[in-house]
Motif scaffolding. Structure first.
Motif, PDB file in Angstrom:
ATOM      1  N   SER A   7       0.866  -1.171   0.000  1.00  0.00           N
ATOM      2  CA  SER A   7       0.000   0.000   0.000  1.00  0.00           C
ATOM      3  C   SER A   7       0.908   1.228   0.000  1.00  0.00           C
ATOM      4  O   SER A   7       1.865   1.306   0.780  1.00  0.00           O
ATOM      5  CB  SER A   7      -0.900   0.015   1.237  1.00  0.00           C
ATOM      6  OG  SER A   7      -1.674   1.204   1.284  1.00  0.00           O
ATOM      7  N   GLY A   8       0.633   2.160  -0.889  1.00  0.00           N
ATOM      8  CA  GLY A   8       1.471   3.354  -0.987  1.00  0.00           C
ATOM      9  C   GLY A   8       0.720   4.497  -1.647  1.00  0.00           C
ATOM     10  O   GLY A   8      -0.494   4.416  -1.889  1.00  0.00           O
ATOM     11  N   LYS A   9       1.423   5.567  -1.928  1.00  0.00           N
ATOM     12  CA  LYS A   9       0.819   6.731  -2.575  1.00  0.00           C
ATOM     13  C   LYS A   9       1.644   7.133  -3.789  1.00  0.00           C
ATOM     14  O   LYS A   9       2.874   7.017  -3.790  1.00  0.00           O
ATOM     15  CB  LYS A   9       0.728   7.907  -1.594  1.00  0.00           C
ATOM     16  CG  LYS A   9      -0.285   7.704  -0.476  1.00  0.00           C
ATOM     17  CD  LYS A   9      -0.413   8.963   0.392  1.00  0.00           C
ATOM     18  CE  LYS A   9      -1.484   8.764   1.468  1.00  0.00           C
ATOM     19  NZ  LYS A   9      -1.634   9.974   2.318  1.00  0.00           N
ATOM     20  N   VAL A  15      -3.960   6.825  -2.968  1.00  0.00           N
ATOM     21  CA  VAL A  15      -3.566   5.557  -2.347  1.00  0.00           C
ATOM     22  C   VAL A  15      -3.576   4.461  -3.406  1.00  0.00           C
ATOM     23  O   VAL A  15      -4.583   4.263  -4.102  1.00  0.00           O
ATOM     24  CB  VAL A  15      -4.502   5.182  -1.183  1.00  0.00           C
ATOM     25  CG1 VAL A  15      -4.120   3.828  -0.610  1.00  0.00           C
ATOM     26  CG2 VAL A  15      -4.450   6.262  -0.101  1.00  0.00           C
ATOM     27  N   ILE A  16      -2.471   3.752  -3.513  1.00  0.00           N
ATOM     28  CA  ILE A  16      -2.323   2.669  -4.484  1.00  0.00           C
ATOM     29  C   ILE A  16      -2.060   1.375  -3.717  1.00  0.00           C
ATOM     30  O   ILE A  16      -1.175   1.323  -2.856  1.00  0.00           O
ATOM     31  CB  ILE A  16      -1.155   2.932  -5.471  1.00  0.00           C
ATOM     32  CG1 ILE A  16      -1.309   4.305  -6.123  1.00  0.00           C
ATOM     33  CG2 ILE A  16      -1.085   1.823  -6.509  1.00  0.00           C
ATOM     34  CD1 ILE A  16      -2.531   4.439  -7.009  1.00  0.00           C
ATOM     35  N   GLU A  17      -2.844   0.344  -4.029  1.00  0.00           N
ATOM     36  CA  GLU A  17      -2.660  -0.960  -3.399  1.00  0.00           C
ATOM     37  C   GLU A  17      -2.531  -2.023  -4.477  1.00  0.00           C
ATOM     38  O   GLU A  17      -3.066  -1.882  -5.581  1.00  0.00           O
ATOM     39  CB  GLU A  17      -3.848  -1.302  -2.484  1.00  0.00           C
ATOM     40  CG  GLU A  17      -4.012  -0.354  -1.309  1.00  0.00           C
ATOM     41  CD  GLU A  17      -5.200  -0.725  -0.439  1.00  0.00           C
ATOM     42  OE1 GLU A  17      -6.043  -1.526  -0.920  1.00  0.00           O
ATOM     43  OE2 GLU A  17      -5.296  -0.238   0.695  1.00  0.00           O
ATOM     44  N   GLY A  18      -1.807  -3.082  -4.150  1.00  0.00           N
ATOM     45  CA  GLY A  18      -1.655  -4.159  -5.124  1.00  0.00           C
ATOM     46  C   GLY A  18      -0.675  -5.213  -4.669  1.00  0.00           C
ATOM     47  O   GLY A  18      -0.268  -5.245  -3.495  1.00  0.00           O
ATOM     48  N   HIS A  19      -0.280  -6.072  -5.593  1.00  0.00           N
ATOM     49  CA  HIS A  19       0.676  -7.141  -5.322  1.00  0.00           C
ATOM     50  C   HIS A  19       1.852  -7.016  -6.277  1.00  0.00           C
ATOM     51  O   HIS A  19       1.688  -6.630  -7.435  1.00  0.00           O
ATOM     52  CB  HIS A  19       0.020  -8.515  -5.494  1.00  0.00           C
ATOM     53  CG  HIS A  19      -1.063  -8.795  -4.496  1.00  0.00           C
ATOM     54  ND1 HIS A  19      -2.367  -8.370  -4.683  1.00  0.00           N
ATOM     55  CD2 HIS A  19      -1.037  -9.438  -3.302  1.00  0.00           C
ATOM     56  CE1 HIS A  19      -3.093  -8.743  -3.646  1.00  0.00           C
ATOM     57  NE2 HIS A  19      -2.331  -9.393  -2.802  1.00  0.00           N
ATOM     58  N   LEU A  20       3.045  -7.350  -5.790  1.00  0.00           N
ATOM     59  CA  LEU A  20       4.245  -7.241  -6.617  1.00  0.00           C
ATOM     60  C   LEU A  20       5.282  -8.232  -6.123  1.00  0.00           C
ATOM     61  O   LEU A  20       5.421  -8.450  -4.913  1.00  0.00           O
ATOM     62  CB  LEU A  20       4.808  -5.807  -6.536  1.00  0.00           C
ATOM     63  CG  LEU A  20       5.834  -5.400  -7.603  1.00  0.00           C
ATOM     64  CD1 LEU A  20       5.187  -5.397  -8.981  1.00  0.00           C
ATOM     65  CD2 LEU A  20       6.400  -4.026  -7.281  1.00  0.00           C
ATOM     66  N   VAL A  37       5.324   5.054  -7.259  1.00  0.00           N
ATOM     67  CA  VAL A  37       4.576   4.808  -6.023  1.00  0.00           C
ATOM     68  C   VAL A  37       5.546   4.792  -4.846  1.00  0.00           C
ATOM     69  O   VAL A  37       6.601   4.143  -4.907  1.00  0.00           O
ATOM     70  CB  VAL A  37       3.816   3.464  -6.091  1.00  0.00           C
ATOM     71  CG1 VAL A  37       3.102   3.191  -4.766  1.00  0.00           C
ATOM     72  CG2 VAL A  37       2.827   3.459  -7.244  1.00  0.00           C
ATOM     73  N   PHE A  38       5.180   5.526  -3.782  1.00  0.00           N
ATOM     74  CA  PHE A  38       5.987   5.549  -2.561  1.00  0.00           C
ATOM     75  C   PHE A  38       5.390   4.555  -1.557  1.00  0.00           C
ATOM     76  O   PHE A  38       4.233   4.679  -1.151  1.00  0.00           O
ATOM     77  CB  PHE A  38       6.011   6.959  -1.953  1.00  0.00           C
ATOM     78  CG  PHE A  38       6.633   7.987  -2.856  1.00  0.00           C
ATOM     79  CD1 PHE A  38       8.001   8.201  -2.858  1.00  0.00           C
ATOM     80  CD2 PHE A  38       5.836   8.715  -3.735  1.00  0.00           C
ATOM     81  CE1 PHE A  38       8.565   9.134  -3.704  1.00  0.00           C
ATOM     82  CE2 PHE A  38       6.394   9.651  -4.584  1.00  0.00           C
ATOM     83  CZ  PHE A  38       7.769   9.864  -4.583  1.00  0.00           C
ATOM     84  N   LEU A  39       6.182   3.568  -1.170  1.00  0.00           N
ATOM     85  CA  LEU A  39       5.717   2.495  -0.291  1.00  0.00           C
ATOM     86  C   LEU A  39       5.391   3.016   1.102  1.00  0.00           C
ATOM     87  O   LEU A  39       6.157   3.784   1.682  1.00  0.00           O
ATOM     88  CB  LEU A  39       6.785   1.396  -0.202  1.00  0.00           C
ATOM     89  CG  LEU A  39       6.461   0.214   0.710  1.00  0.00           C
ATOM     90  CD1 LEU A  39       5.278  -0.576   0.157  1.00  0.00           C
ATOM     91  CD2 LEU A  39       7.676  -0.700   0.865  1.00  0.00           C
ATOM     92  N   GLN A  40       4.257   2.588   1.630  1.00  0.00           N
ATOM     93  CA  GLN A  40       3.876   2.903   3.007  1.00  0.00           C
ATOM     94  C   GLN A  40       3.846   1.637   3.869  1.00  0.00           C
ATOM     95  O   GLN A  40       4.486   1.582   4.908  1.00  0.00           O
ATOM     96  CB  GLN A  40       2.499   3.582   3.034  1.00  0.00           C
ATOM     97  CG  GLN A  40       2.507   5.000   2.483  1.00  0.00           C
ATOM     98  CD  GLN A  40       1.170   5.683   2.647  1.00  0.00           C
ATOM     99  OE1 GLN A  40       0.131   5.101   2.349  1.00  0.00           O
ATOM    100  NE2 GLN A  40       1.189   6.920   3.129  1.00  0.00           N
ATOM    101  N   THR A  41       3.079   0.653   3.466  1.00  0.00           N
ATOM    102  CA  THR A  41       3.024  -0.611   4.207  1.00  0.00           C
ATOM    103  C   THR A  41       3.125  -1.769   3.217  1.00  0.00           C
ATOM    104  O   THR A  41       2.772  -1.625   2.033  1.00  0.00           O
ATOM    105  CB  THR A  41       1.716  -0.758   5.009  1.00  0.00           C
ATOM    106  OG1 THR A  41       0.614  -0.753   4.109  1.00  0.00           O
ATOM    107  CG2 THR A  41       1.565   0.364   6.020  1.00  0.00           C
TER     108      THR A  41
END
Length: 398
Positions: A7-9, A15-20, A37-41
């Protein structure tokens, strides 16, 4: 290469969420920066199959893990370290990956309650709500202690119920096998013997022999029908309307009403007491507790209570309008509201009704056992009399 949920921005603040897929956290941050995208969690992603494998996590094992966390945190060990110590003891890789994911999230600044919420298969609303209350109050050890105590008492009650029902079920199975053996194997022996007599058999004997022949000829069809009926019953039991109707009958039928009311009251009071003692809001506690009663009809009856309490009505009056709970529950609830010890009073009510339920289940099983034995004796005697009746008549003609 491990797969992560992130989850990041982005640069616009969305807010951008996904799998990588990434080798580690640093590699994940680099890959996301390339995407703007800047990683948050982040946490390791579990496949659907692995999430379903979490169902193998026994309730008793989760209780043991919860108790260990309480002891470790009460010993002034940091939450992350306590989680790591518990994770190291788990043998199942899927279960261990869950706790490793929770550890990563807590280390990245996410609350423990939110981290646990990602795995509802393991940690239900009650579990996460009490952790959230513990984090808010700074009493995380108390929260884990309340959860462990709650689960231990629920499991003790369930274990007593299973133990009480085990013997009657065993007797029923043995009785069914005995009757089946008589009809399928013993009766045909007598039947073939009587065929050589060239005499008309008594009506009772003819009926038993006919039933035996029908069962032997159609055994596989009957077994298939029984399996089909069981499948249909299971499928029907999953239907919400059927569940509601069946649960309503349990609450209203005179034979089981008393026991059902006690069991429902014990579960509701145990959950409410644990949540309120941990500092959870009463409205949310009502919502969670209604789902833990195990009865769709009662849960539906409790639903308006939350709206009534939020409108200023007392919990005692709201519960009284459900027409479900005994007077003792209402009196203890009223006393708890007046003294400011609602959680403690509801926990006492749970203790009382759990002991009452145990006693009633023991009484019922002590009555069921001799009834099953008598019924088995009557059925066996009926079959034997039917088979020996022609011999008695033959002896009488000599």
């Amino acid at each position: 290469m491990p797969r992560f949920y992130y989850s990041g921005k982005n640069v616009d603040g969305q807010v951008i969420e996904g799998h990588l897929n990434a080798d580690d956290q640093t590699d994940l941050e680099t890959r996301l920066l390339d995407l703007g995208v800047f990683l948050q969690t982040h946490r390791p992603a579990l496949s659907t199959l692995r999430q379903h494998l979490l169902c193998r996590f026994k309730s008793s094992e989760l209780t043991r893990v919860t108790r260990q966390l309480q002891i470790l945190i009460a010993s002034k060990i940091a939450a992350v370290e306590a989680l790591q110590l518990v994770s190291d003891q788990l043998k199942d890789k899927t279960q261990r990956s869950v706790f490793e994911s929770i550890i990563l999230q807590v280390e990245s600044g996410r609350s423990m309650a939110d981290s646990f919420k990602d795995y509802p298969i393991l940690f239900d609303d009650l579990y996460t709500s009490m952790i959230e209350a513990g984090e808010s109050s700074g009493r995380l050890d108390f929260a884990f202690d309340s959860i462990a105590t709650y689960r231990e008492k629920r499991e003790t009650t369930a274990r007593k119920v299973r133990s009480a029902l085990a013997y009657p079920l065993l007797v029923i199975c043995v009785a069914a096998l005995v009757v089946a053996a008589l009809i399928l194997y013993v009766v045909p022996v007598f039947s073939s013997m009587y065929e050589n007599f060239n005499a008309e058999l008594p009506m009772l004997t003819q009926q038993v022999v006919g039933m035996s022949g029908f069962l032997r000829e159609n055994l596989w069809y009957l077994m298939g029908g029984v399996l089909l009926m069981c499948g249909l019953l299971v499928a029907t039991s999953l239907n919400q309307k059927f569940q509601y109707s069946a649960h309503m009958l349990l609450v209203k039928l005179p034979l089981v009403k008393n026991l059902t009311t006690k069991l429902v009251s014990a579960r509701f009071c145990r959950t409410m007491g644990a949540l309120l003692t941990s500092g959870v809001d009463i409205l949310y506690a009502l919502q969670v507790a209604s789902r833990t009663t195990g009865n769709a009809y009662v849960a539906n009856a409790i639903e308006p209570a939350g709206r009534q309490v939020s409108a200023g009505q007392s919990l005692t009056d709201a519960l009284e309008e459900t027409k479900v709970f005994p007077r003792a529950v209402l009196r203890l609830t009223s006393s708890g509201e007046k003294t400011g010890q609602l959680g403690e009073m509801l926990s006492r009510a749970a203790d009382y009704y759990e002991s009452e339920s145990d006693a009633e289940i023991q009484t019922l099983t002590s009555l069921i056992e001799p009834l099953i034995t008598i019924l088995l004796g009557v059925v066996v005697a009926f079959i034997l009399v039917a088979m020996y009746l022609p011999l008695f008549e033959l002896v009488g003609t000599i």
